[in-house]
Enzyme design. Structure first.
Site, PDB file in Angstrom:
ATOM      1  N   ARG A 222     -14.103 -13.452  -4.937  1.00 25.85           N
ATOM      2  CA  ARG A 222     -13.726 -12.112  -5.420  1.00 25.85           C
ATOM      3  C   ARG A 222     -13.837 -12.124  -6.933  1.00 25.85           C
ATOM      4  O   ARG A 222     -13.202 -12.929  -7.607  1.00 25.85           O
ATOM      5  CB  ARG A 222     -12.284 -11.804  -4.991  1.00 25.85           C
ATOM      6  CG  ARG A 222     -11.718 -10.482  -5.521  1.00 25.85           C
ATOM      7  CD  ARG A 222     -12.486  -9.307  -4.925  1.00 25.85           C
ATOM      8  NE  ARG A 222     -11.784  -8.040  -5.143  1.00 25.85           N
ATOM      9  CZ  ARG A 222     -11.786  -7.338  -6.275  1.00 25.85           C
ATOM     10  NH1 ARG A 222     -12.452  -7.803  -7.327  1.00 25.85           N
ATOM     11  NH2 ARG A 222     -11.150  -6.201  -6.359  1.00 25.85           N
ATOM     12  N   GLU A 230     -15.509   0.988  -3.104  1.00 28.63           N
ATOM     13  CA  GLU A 230     -15.725   0.535  -1.726  1.00 28.63           C
ATOM     14  C   GLU A 230     -17.032   1.127  -1.197  1.00 28.63           C
ATOM     15  O   GLU A 230     -17.523   2.140  -1.711  1.00 28.63           O
ATOM     16  CB  GLU A 230     -14.552   0.967  -0.842  1.00 28.63           C
ATOM     17  CG  GLU A 230     -13.204   0.416  -1.264  1.00 28.63           C
ATOM     18  CD  GLU A 230     -13.105  -1.097  -1.119  1.00 28.63           C
ATOM     19  OE1 GLU A 230     -13.853  -1.663  -0.285  1.00 28.63           O
ATOM     20  OE2 GLU A 230     -12.287  -1.716  -1.814  1.00 28.63           O
ATOM     21  N   ARG A 264      -9.774 -15.445  -0.448  1.00 29.35           N
ATOM     22  CA  ARG A 264     -10.964 -15.500  -1.305  1.00 29.35           C
ATOM     23  C   ARG A 264     -10.621 -16.176  -2.629  1.00 29.35           C
ATOM     24  O   ARG A 264      -9.529 -15.980  -3.168  1.00 29.35           O
ATOM     25  CB  ARG A 264     -11.498 -14.092  -1.578  1.00 29.35           C
ATOM     26  CG  ARG A 264     -11.935 -13.349  -0.345  1.00 29.35           C
ATOM     27  CD  ARG A 264     -12.335 -11.912  -0.657  1.00 29.35           C
ATOM     28  NE  ARG A 264     -11.217 -11.126  -1.188  1.00 29.35           N
ATOM     29  CZ  ARG A 264     -11.250  -9.823  -1.401  1.00 29.35           C
ATOM     30  NH1 ARG A 264     -12.356  -9.139  -1.130  1.00 29.35           N
ATOM     31  NH2 ARG A 264     -10.207  -9.189  -1.896  1.00 29.35           N
TER      32      ARG A 264
END
Length: 330
Positions: A222, A230, A264
């Site tokens: 990330r 998004e 992540r």
């Protein structure tokens, strides 16, 4: 004709005649192809494209002079323009003494980025000593294009020979890798595939890198300090495509600062000397995620994109990704 121009045109579609507000060639990737086609055509016929006069103010004789200069510069460029941004920069440089209306009109005709939307990226090397807060760093194997999920998340693989990975590879994964290699030698591909699935289920994979099989560990990254739209949001697709363009088939240097709630690695990513978060912010394809990262330089890069009204900042009031997610959950 120059090989560079001929090679590019060989991969291109012929220009369309659709009357679009972004120019008859629509999106900039098509515009790059169309410009290459028109330069190819100009070298043969000395004719500039029909319809250009609706975008520029100078005469066809002047237009022919531009194409002659651009054609020569294109053929001499090493490497030749590979992206819409490359093509825009070449045109702007060659026509820098010409009227602004003509330069912007020519770029608009092909749907190429206008001067005020182009960004200059730093080419600093990653820091030699680890910055404060970095837990570890690693170099990835070349990034598969399918591994870029959106504008701020990438799945990468790191060789088991990397110091970060080498000491933690489970014994059963190493054993399965050896057994898989032997099964492939025997041409027992059913057994080899079953063993590879076991390796994959453990978070690893055997990759073919330059005809050599490499056992590698999977990491999801990330990008630290930014939040891209998004995929279902406006500019979500553009953000994913831009990140893909930067990292695909490249080896990345990743500085890992921690892990998020989804497992992540949260990190800074460098690709061929480019700080990836800088590129995403300056191109207006991500927000500074100020709730999790207070670095002033990130705020500065976001502000530059806002002032230029590039990317998502072309909208007067774009929705923040964290608000969008909160509303979706509600």
């Amino acid at each position: 004709m120059g090989n560079a121009l001929g090679f590019l045109y060989g991969k291109c579609c012929k220009p369309t005649t659709d009357d679009d507000s972004h120019g008859p060639h629509g999106v900039s990737s098509v515009g790059l192809s169309a410009l290459a086609h028109d330069l190819f055509n100009f070298e043969i016929t000395s004719q500039v494209p029909e319809g250009l006069g609706r975008y520029v103010v100078s005469s066809r004789k002047a237009q022919a002079n531009w194409y002659r200069k651009i054609l020569e510069a294109w053929k001499q460029a090493k490497p030749p323009p590979q992206t819409a941004e490359d093509a825009s920069r070449l045109v702007i440089e060659i026509l820098k003494r010409h009227q602004k209306a003509d330069v912007e009109g020519l770029l608009s005709f092909y749907g190429l980025p206008l001067p005020h939307t182009l960004v200059e990226l730093s080419t600093e090397a990653p820091p030699e000593s680890l910055p404060e807060g970095v837990l570890f760093e690693f170099q990835t194997l070349p990034v598969d294009p399918k591994a870029v999920a959106d504008g701020d998340t990438i799945t990468v693989y790191v060789s088991s020979s990397d110091p970060v990975v080498s000491s933690s590879v489970p014994r059963e994964v190493n054993v399965a890798a050896v057994q898989r290699a032997k099964a492939r030698e025997r041409k027992d591909y059913t057994k080899a595939d079953a063993l590879h699935q076991k390796i994959i289920d453990s978070g690893y994979r055997v990759l073919n890198i330059q005809n050599e099989e490499v056992l590698a560990r999977k990491f999801r990254i990330r990008l630290r300090g930014i939040d891209a739209p998004e995929s279902q949001m406006p500019f979500g697709k553009e953000a994913q495509e831009e990140l893909l363009k930067i990292v695909q088939w490249k080896s990345l240097k990743v500085l890992v600062y921690g892990e998020d709630q989804y497992g992540r690695c949260v990190g800074d990513i460098y690709c061929n000397g480019v700080f990836v978060q800088e590129a995403m912010l300056k191109k207006g394809l991500a927000w500074h995620y100020v709730a999790y990262d207070k670095r002033m330089v990130l705020a500065k890069w976001e502000k530059e994109a806002r002032q230029k009204r590039v990317g998502l900042w072309a909208s007067s009031n774009p929705e923040k990704p964290w608000d969008w997610r909160k509303n979706r959950r509600a």
